[in-house]
Design a protein around this motif. Structure first.
Motif, mmCIF file in Angstrom:
data_model
loop_
_atom_site.group_PDB
_atom_site.id
_atom_site.type_symbol
_atom_site.label_atom_id
_atom_site.label_comp_id
_atom_site.label_asym_id
_atom_site.label_seq_id
_atom_site.Cartn_x
_atom_site.Cartn_y
_atom_site.Cartn_z
ATOM 1 N N ALA A 137 0.906 43.224 14.868
ATOM 2 C CA ALA A 137 2.187 43.179 14.160
ATOM 3 C C ALA A 137 2.050 42.407 12.849
ATOM 4 O O ALA A 137 1.708 41.220 12.857
ATOM 5 N N ARG A 138 2.309 43.091 11.741
ATOM 6 C CA ARG A 138 2.161 42.469 10.426
ATOM 7 C C ARG A 138 3.500 42.429 9.683
ATOM 8 O O ARG A 138 4.093 43.475 9.411
ATOM 9 N N PRO A 139 3.981 41.236 9.324
ATOM 10 C CA PRO A 139 5.186 41.153 8.498
ATOM 11 C C PRO A 139 4.864 41.344 7.025
ATOM 12 O O PRO A 139 3.842 40.865 6.529
ATOM 13 N N LEU A 140 5.742 42.058 6.324
ATOM 14 C CA LEU A 140 5.630 42.259 4.882
ATOM 15 C C LEU A 140 6.779 41.499 4.239
ATOM 16 O O LEU A 140 7.938 41.932 4.293
ATOM 17 N N LEU A 141 6.478 40.361 3.646
ATOM 18 C CA LEU A 141 7.494 39.404 3.220
ATOM 19 C C LEU A 141 7.481 39.221 1.704
ATOM 20 O O LEU A 141 6.473 39.498 1.043
ATOM 21 N N PHE A 142 8.592 38.716 1.180
ATOM 22 C CA PHE A 142 8.723 38.573 -0.267
ATOM 23 C C PHE A 142 9.470 37.283 -0.589
ATOM 24 O O PHE A 142 10.594 37.080 -0.132
ATOM 25 N N ASN A 143 8.834 36.425 -1.367
ATOM 26 C CA ASN A 143 9.487 35.186 -1.803
ATOM 27 C C ASN A 143 10.342 35.473 -3.028
ATOM 28 O O ASN A 143 10.064 35.008 -4.144
ATOM 29 N N THR A 144 11.396 36.233 -2.799
ATOM 30 C CA THR A 144 12.219 36.728 -3.909
ATOM 31 C C THR A 144 12.996 35.623 -4.610
ATOM 32 O O THR A 144 13.535 35.853 -5.696
ATOM 33 N N GLN A 145 13.067 34.435 -4.016
ATOM 34 C CA GLN A 145 13.774 33.358 -4.707
ATOM 35 C C GLN A 145 13.143 33.056 -6.063
ATOM 36 O O GLN A 145 13.828 32.617 -6.988
ATOM 37 N N GLU A 146 11.832 33.323 -6.213
ATOM 38 C CA GLU A 146 11.167 33.044 -7.489
ATOM 39 C C GLU A 146 11.709 33.941 -8.603
ATOM 40 O O GLU A 146 12.036 33.468 -9.692
ATOM 41 N N ALA A 147 11.789 35.247 -8.332
ATOM 42 C CA ALA A 147 12.293 36.180 -9.343
ATOM 43 C C ALA A 147 13.805 36.052 -9.504
ATOM 44 O O ALA A 147 14.331 36.201 -10.612
ATOM 45 N N ALA A 148 14.517 35.772 -8.397
ATOM 46 C CA ALA A 148 15.970 35.599 -8.479
ATOM 47 C C ALA A 148 16.323 34.369 -9.315
ATOM 48 O O ALA A 148 17.362 34.333 -9.978
ATOM 49 N N PHE A 149 15.458 33.358 -9.288
ATOM 50 C CA PHE A 149 15.632 32.170 -10.130
ATOM 51 C C PHE A 149 15.662 32.574 -11.605
ATOM 52 O O PHE A 149 16.528 32.121 -12.377
ATOM 53 N N LEU A 150 14.743 33.433 -11.991
ATOM 54 C CA LEU A 150 14.704 33.904 -13.373
ATOM 55 C C LEU A 150 15.953 34.710 -13.703
ATOM 56 O O LEU A 150 16.515 34.583 -14.804
ATOM 57 N N ALA A 151 16.399 35.528 -12.744
ATOM 58 C CA ALA A 151 17.610 36.324 -12.962
ATOM 59 C C ALA A 151 18.836 35.430 -13.116
ATOM 60 O O ALA A 151 19.719 35.702 -13.938
#
Length: 358
Positions: A140-154
Motif C-alpha cells: 500500500a503506497r500513499p501519494l501525498l502532497f504538501n500543498t500548504q507550500e504552494a497555497a502559501f504562495l497563493a
C-alpha cells in the motif's frame, strides 16, 4: 536561522460494477507505444471518490494519469466511478474480482476502504491519492502532497492583489487534504501583511483554532455558490474554494458579483474551467497525474514500493499556476516576492507547516 511559518493544530501551536454502485467499469488499454518494461497483461484500476472523474479536480487528474499509463505503457486500465461513499466498498470489491494487479483510490474518504482491501488482498498492490492508509502495509503506497507550500504562495498573491483588504477560503469537507490548502493560504496572507505592513483579513478559516467554513460535500455547487456569496457580501474579492466541483459554484458567484477572482486548486483552473478562465487569479496545483503514472509504471515493471510519495515545491509535485489574464494585475513587487519565497521554501530557509502535512 530558518524562518518558520506554522499553521496551528487544535490546542497547539501555529492543509462499479453494480448499477447501485455508481457507473459501470470503464476498461481500456493498448500495447501501442507501450514501454519495453511494462506488460500489457498488467491491469491498473482506479476508483474515484464521490466527486467523479469529471470533477475538474483531483479525481480527473488521477484518471488522466491512469489513462496516460494505458496509452504510453500499454497496461490495461479500468476506472470505476463512485457517486456516494456507500459505493466505495462494492466498487473496490468489484475491482478485486476483476483481477486488477493494482488498485488506486482517489481521495481521503477512501482511506479506510483501501486499507481493509490491502490487508485482505496482499497479492494486489494499492495506492491512495491524497491520504495515508489507516495502517501501513507493504502493498500500500500513499501519494501525498504538501500543498500548504504552494497555497502559501497563493495566499501571498491573493493578499497582494486584493483591493478590498478581505480574502476568503472554504472547503468541501473538513479533512486533512482540504485544510492543508487553507492553512497555507492563511499563512501566505499573514506573511504578506508582515512584509508590507498590511492588514488583509481571511474569511472562512481560523488557522489557530483550525476551524472554518465547509459545505459538507464536494458535489452541491449551490452550496458553494451560497457560501461564496456570503463572503462577497462581507467584502471578499479573492476566494479559494477547496471543494472540487463545489468550487465551481463559488466561481459562478464571483462571475455574478463582478470584481471577484478565484484561486483554483488541484489543477490549473484556467485550463480546466474555461467558462470561468477570466476569473482565475492562479491555482494551487498538484501533479497527481504524474504521481499516478509513475506509480503504475514502477508496479508494471515489478518495482512497486510502499514508500510514500510526497509532492513538494522542491520536487515539482506541487506548484503555483501562471497568472494568465491577471498577469498585468499582479504587481512586479508581488511577483518578485513570490519567486523569492518559493526559492526560500525549496532551499529550506522558509518552512511552511500545517498539522495536515506529510
Amino acid at each position: 536561522m530558518k524562518n518558520i511559518v506554522r499553521a496551528a493544530a487544535l490546542g497547539g501551536a501555529v492543509a462499479l460494477a453494480l448499477a447501485a454502485c455508481g457507473s459501470a467499469p470503464e476498461e481500456s488499454g493498448s500495447t501501442a507505444g507501450g514501454s519495453d518494461n511494462a506488460s500489457s497483461d498488467f491491469k491498473a484500476c482506479m476508483v474515484s471518490d464521490q466527486g467523479g472523474f469529471e470533477d475538474k479536480s483531483f479525481n480527473q487528474s488521477g484518471a488522466e494519469g491512469l489513462d496516460r499509463a494505458g496509452d504510453e505503457l500499454g497496461v490495461q486500465v479500468v476506472k470505476v466511478e463512485s457517486s456516494a461513499e456507500t459505493d466505495f466498498g462494492p466498487n473496490v470489491d468489484q475491482l478485486v474480482a476483476q483481477d486488477c494487479n493494482m488498485i488506486i483510490g482517489v481521495g481521503f474518504l477512501l482511506a479506510d476502504t483501501l486499507t481493509e482491501a490491502a490487508a485482505q488482498n496482499p497479492d494486489i498492490e494499492f495506492a491512495l491519492v491524497d491520504a495515508e492508509f489507516s495502517e501501513e502495509s507493504e502493498n500500500a503506497r500513499p501519494l501525498l502532497f504538501n500543498t500548504q507550500e504552494a497555497a502559501f504562495l497563493a495566499g501571498y498573491v491573493a493578499a497582494g492583489t486584493s483591493t478590498s483588504g478581505t480574502v476568503a477560503t472554504f472547503g468541501g469537507a473538513e479533512i486533512p487534504s482540504v485544510t492543508i490548502f487553507m492553512d497555507g493560504f492563511a499563512d501566505g496572507v499573514t506573511k504578506y501583511n508582515e512584509d508590507n505592513g498590511a492588514d488583509v483579513q481571511v474569511l472562512g478559516w481560523d488557522r489557530e483554532a483550525q476551524t472554518g467554513s465547509f459545505t459538507g460535500d464536494f458535489d452541491d455547487q449551490t452550496k458553494g455558490q451560497n457560501l461564496a456569496k456570503g463572503f462577497i457580501d462581507q467584502g471578499a474579492d479573492v476566494i479559494m474554494p477547496v471543494a472540487g466541483p463545489v468550487g465551481l459554484g463559488a466561481a459562478a458567484a464571483a462571475k455574478e458579483a463582478g470584481g471577484v477572482s478565484i484561486v483554483g486548486v488541484d489543477a490549473d483552473w484556467y485550463e480546466t474551467s474555461p467558462d470561468f478562465s477570466d476569473l482565475i487569479l492562479t491555482s494551487v496545483m498538484k501533479d497527481i497525474g504524474q504521481a499516478v503514472f509513475d506509480t503504475v509504471s514502477e508496479a508494471a515493471d515489478g518495482n512497486f514500493s510502499a514508500e510514500p510519495y510526497v509532492g513538494t515545491l522542491e520536487n515539482e509535485g506541487i506548484g503555483l499556476a501562471p497568472f494568465h489574464d491577471f498577469d498585468s494585475v499582479v504587481t512586479d513587487e508581488v511577483k518578485s516576492a513570490v519567486e523569492d519565497l518559493q526559492e526560500q521554501i525549496i532551499a529550506g530557509d522558509l518552512v511552511v507547516e500545517s498539522p495536515s502535512q506529510h
